[in-house]
Design a protein around this motif. Sequence first.
Motif, PDB file in Angstrom:
ATOM      1  N   TRP A   1     104.604  39.018 141.217  1.00  0.00           N
ATOM      2  CA  TRP A   1     104.750  40.228 140.399  1.00  0.00           C
ATOM      3  C   TRP A   1     103.524  41.122 140.561  1.00  0.00           C
ATOM      4  CZ3 TRP A   1     108.302  41.961 136.438  1.00  0.00           C
ATOM      5  CH2 TRP A   1     107.821  43.046 135.682  1.00  0.00           C
ATOM      6  N   ASP A   2     102.333  40.538 140.406  1.00  0.00           N
ATOM      7  CA  ASP A   2     101.104  41.326 140.480  1.00  0.00           C
ATOM      8  C   ASP A   2     100.909  41.934 141.868  1.00  0.00           C
ATOM      9  OD1 ASP A   2     100.641  40.668 137.852  1.00  0.00           O
ATOM     10  OD2 ASP A   2      99.179  39.098 138.292  1.00  0.00           O
ATOM     11  N   ASP A   3     101.277  41.189 142.908  1.00  0.00           N
ATOM     12  CA  ASP A   3     101.129  41.725 144.261  1.00  0.00           C
ATOM     13  C   ASP A   3     102.103  42.867 144.501  1.00  0.00           C
ATOM     14  OD1 ASP A   3      99.877  41.327 147.010  1.00  0.00           O
ATOM     15  OD2 ASP A   3     102.022  41.203 147.484  1.00  0.00           O
TER      16      ASP A   3
ATOM     17  N   ALA B   1     102.725  48.795 145.314  1.00  0.00           N
ATOM     18  CA  ALA B   1     103.189  50.103 144.836  1.00  0.00           C
ATOM     19  C   ALA B   1     102.013  51.054 144.625  1.00  0.00           C
ATOM     20  CB  ALA B   1     103.980  49.939 143.544  1.00  0.00           C
ATOM     21  N   ALA B   2     100.926  50.545 144.040  1.00  0.00           N
ATOM     22  CA  ALA B   2      99.765  51.394 143.771  1.00  0.00           C
ATOM     23  C   ALA B   2      99.091  51.845 145.058  1.00  0.00           C
ATOM     24  CB  ALA B   2      98.769  50.631 142.896  1.00  0.00           C
ATOM     25  N   GLU B   3      99.130  51.001 146.088  1.00  0.00           N
ATOM     26  CA  GLU B   3      98.475  51.335 147.349  1.00  0.00           C
ATOM     27  C   GLU B   3      99.332  52.225 148.244  1.00  0.00           C
ATOM     28  OE1 GLU B   3      97.662  47.516 148.998  1.00  0.00           O
ATOM     29  OE2 GLU B   3      96.456  46.889 147.274  1.00  0.00           O
ATOM     30  N   ASN B   4     100.648  52.227 148.033  1.00  0.00           N
ATOM     31  CA  ASN B   4     101.569  52.983 148.900  1.00  0.00           C
ATOM     32  C   ASN B   4     102.574  53.766 148.051  1.00  0.00           C
ATOM     33  OD1 ASN B   4     100.932  51.535 151.705  1.00  0.00           O
ATOM     34  ND2 ASN B   4     101.170  49.931 150.168  1.00  0.00           N
ATOM     35  N   PRO B   5     102.116  54.686 147.196  1.00  0.00           N
ATOM     36  CA  PRO B   5     103.040  55.306 146.233  1.00  0.00           C
ATOM     37  C   PRO B   5     104.184  56.085 146.875  1.00  0.00           C
ATOM     38  CG  PRO B   5     100.900  56.418 146.249  1.00  0.00           C
ATOM     39  CD  PRO B   5     100.732  55.156 147.030  1.00  0.00           C
TER      40      PRO B   5
ATOM     41  N   ALA C   1     106.565  49.958 138.104  1.00  0.00           N
ATOM     42  CA  ALA C   1     105.822  50.531 139.227  1.00  0.00           C
ATOM     43  C   ALA C   1     106.169  52.006 139.440  1.00  0.00           C
ATOM     44  CB  ALA C   1     106.100  49.732 140.494  1.00  0.00           C
ATOM     45  N   LEU C   2     107.466  52.338 139.428  1.00  0.00           N
ATOM     46  CA  LEU C   2     107.876  53.725 139.625  1.00  0.00           C
ATOM     47  C   LEU C   2     107.405  54.617 138.478  1.00  0.00           C
ATOM     48  CD1 LEU C   2     111.523  53.425 141.030  1.00  0.00           C
ATOM     49  CD2 LEU C   2     109.490  54.210 142.254  1.00  0.00           C
ATOM     50  N   SER C   3     107.429  54.097 137.260  1.00  0.00           N
ATOM     51  CA  SER C   3     106.963  54.881 136.110  1.00  0.00           C
ATOM     52  C   SER C   3     105.482  55.220 136.255  1.00  0.00           C
ATOM     53  CB  SER C   3     107.203  54.109 134.815  1.00  0.00           C
ATOM     54  OG  SER C   3     108.587  53.922 134.585  1.00  0.00           O
ATOM     55  N   ARG C   4     104.710  54.267 136.722  1.00  0.00           N
ATOM     56  CA  ARG C   4     103.280  54.518 136.917  1.00  0.00           C
ATOM     57  C   ARG C   4     103.033  55.538 138.023  1.00  0.00           C
ATOM     58  NH1 ARG C   4      99.781  48.925 136.255  1.00  0.00           N
ATOM     59  NH2 ARG C   4      99.436  49.173 134.021  1.00  0.00           N
ATOM     60  N   ILE C   5     103.859  55.490 139.060  1.00  0.00           N
ATOM     61  CA  ILE C   5     103.696  56.449 140.159  1.00  0.00           C
ATOM     62  C   ILE C   5     104.099  57.849 139.713  1.00  0.00           C
ATOM     63  CG2 ILE C   5     104.617  57.117 142.410  1.00  0.00           C
ATOM     64  CD1 ILE C   5     104.831  54.093 143.040  1.00  0.00           C
ATOM     65  N   ALA C   6     105.240  57.960 139.004  1.00  0.00           N
ATOM     66  CA  ALA C   6     105.778  59.265 138.625  1.00  0.00           C
ATOM     67  C   ALA C   6     105.023  59.894 137.463  1.00  0.00           C
ATOM     68  CB  ALA C   6     107.256  59.137 138.283  1.00  0.00           C
ATOM     69  N   GLN C   7     104.611  59.082 136.482  1.00  0.00           N
ATOM     70  CA  GLN C   7     103.967  59.599 135.276  1.00  0.00           C
ATOM     71  C   GLN C   7     102.727  58.754 134.940  1.00  0.00           C
ATOM     72  OE1 GLN C   7     104.855  62.288 133.594  1.00  0.00           O
ATOM     73  NE2 GLN C   7     106.753  62.747 134.665  1.00  0.00           N
ATOM     74  N   PRO C   8     101.687  58.819 135.764  1.00  0.00           N
ATOM     75  CA  PRO C   8     100.533  57.942 135.541  1.00  0.00           C
ATOM     76  C   PRO C   8      99.840  58.173 134.209  1.00  0.00           C
ATOM     77  CG  PRO C   8     100.053  59.626 137.192  1.00  0.00           C
ATOM     78  CD  PRO C   8     101.516  59.680 136.938  1.00  0.00           C
ATOM     79  N   ALA C   9      99.838  59.403 133.715  1.00  0.00           N
ATOM     80  CA  ALA C   9      99.183  59.674 132.437  1.00  0.00           C
ATOM     81  C   ALA C   9      99.970  59.090 131.272  1.00  0.00           C
ATOM     82  CB  ALA C   9      99.005  61.176 132.244  1.00  0.00           C
ATOM     83  N   LEU C  10     101.292  59.031 131.424  1.00  0.00           N
ATOM     84  CA  LEU C  10     102.138  58.524 130.349  1.00  0.00           C
ATOM     85  C   LEU C  10     102.164  57.000 130.318  1.00  0.00           C
ATOM     86  CD1 LEU C  10     104.054  59.473 128.085  1.00  0.00           C
ATOM     87  CD2 LEU C  10     105.920  59.421 129.758  1.00  0.00           C
ATOM     88  N   PHE C  11     102.057  56.385 131.494  1.00  0.00           N
ATOM     89  CA  PHE C  11     102.135  54.929 131.590  1.00  0.00           C
ATOM     90  C   PHE C  11     100.787  54.369 132.064  1.00  0.00           C
ATOM     91  CE2 PHE C  11     106.455  56.514 132.080  1.00  0.00           C
ATOM     92  CZ  PHE C  11     107.149  55.735 131.160  1.00  0.00           C
ATOM     93  N   ASP C  12      99.733  54.712 131.332  1.00  0.00           N
ATOM     94  CA  ASP C  12      98.387  54.337 131.746  1.00  0.00           C
ATOM     95  C   ASP C  12      97.852  53.094 131.037  1.00  0.00           C
ATOM     96  OD1 ASP C  12      98.154  55.421 129.253  1.00  0.00           O
ATOM     97  OD2 ASP C  12      96.430  56.689 129.693  1.00  0.00           O
TER      98      ASP C  12
END
Length: 250
Positions: free
Chosen positions: A104-106, A111-115, A172-183
């Motif tokens: 899960w963590d990987d 996702a964070a490295e290849n948004p 993962a997608l939520s963090r990519i699309a809305q990083p300020a909202l899902f921080d």
Amino acid sequence: MNDAEYPGRPRRRRDADGPADDARVRRALVEAAERQLVASADGDIATRAVSEEAGVSQPVLYRLFGDKRGLLDAVADAGFDRYSRRKSELEVSGDPVADLHSGWDDHMAFAAENPALYRLMFAPRPRSAASAYQRILELLEATLLRCAAGGFLATTPPAAARLILPVNIGVALSRIAQPALFDDPALSHTARDAVFAAVLTEPAAASGPDPVRAAARQLRSQLALTGTDRLEPMETALLDRWLERIDQPG
């Protein structure tokens, strides 16, 4: 005379010629498309720009991929190949539940490295034929099969995978699309622990609520992992069917 002698001259477009050249050009187009995708502000690419960067004409791109959707599918599948190589480098321990947590963590780290690539691989696209999603689901099921064989799974590996992967992807997608909202730094592990609680269990004791069903699930998963030389193939298939029926909800 060649282009190297005149560095200011635009590169001539080339047409692929033969299977080996097709493979080389296809790889160049996929790599160019990913670079265009990473640089894109809106997550879209232009086939003309991709063709020019790869040094071929647009008809070659369309012959190899059909259309832009086919090219993007190829980029998504190339992303899976990278993801798969990464997964193969993870340590497989004797604790499948710990490996599930690490997986899960990987996944979140990839996702964070290849948004841009990750969004292409997992955000819904109409009529996409990319196989990345299905192939990653199969990787997850392999780890869950080990969990089931150890008696740690409260449902079947396919059912558990189809619950875990959408949650993992959604976070993962939520963090990519809305990083300020899902921080919230705890968000990933909170979601992980919640979904794992729904599918994992302690190995069933004889006094458990349905020990026969739990034992059937464990035996079926262990047979899928290791097989047996005690039965003929037809007998093994029949046993698998019986165990599947025992494990079905009442």
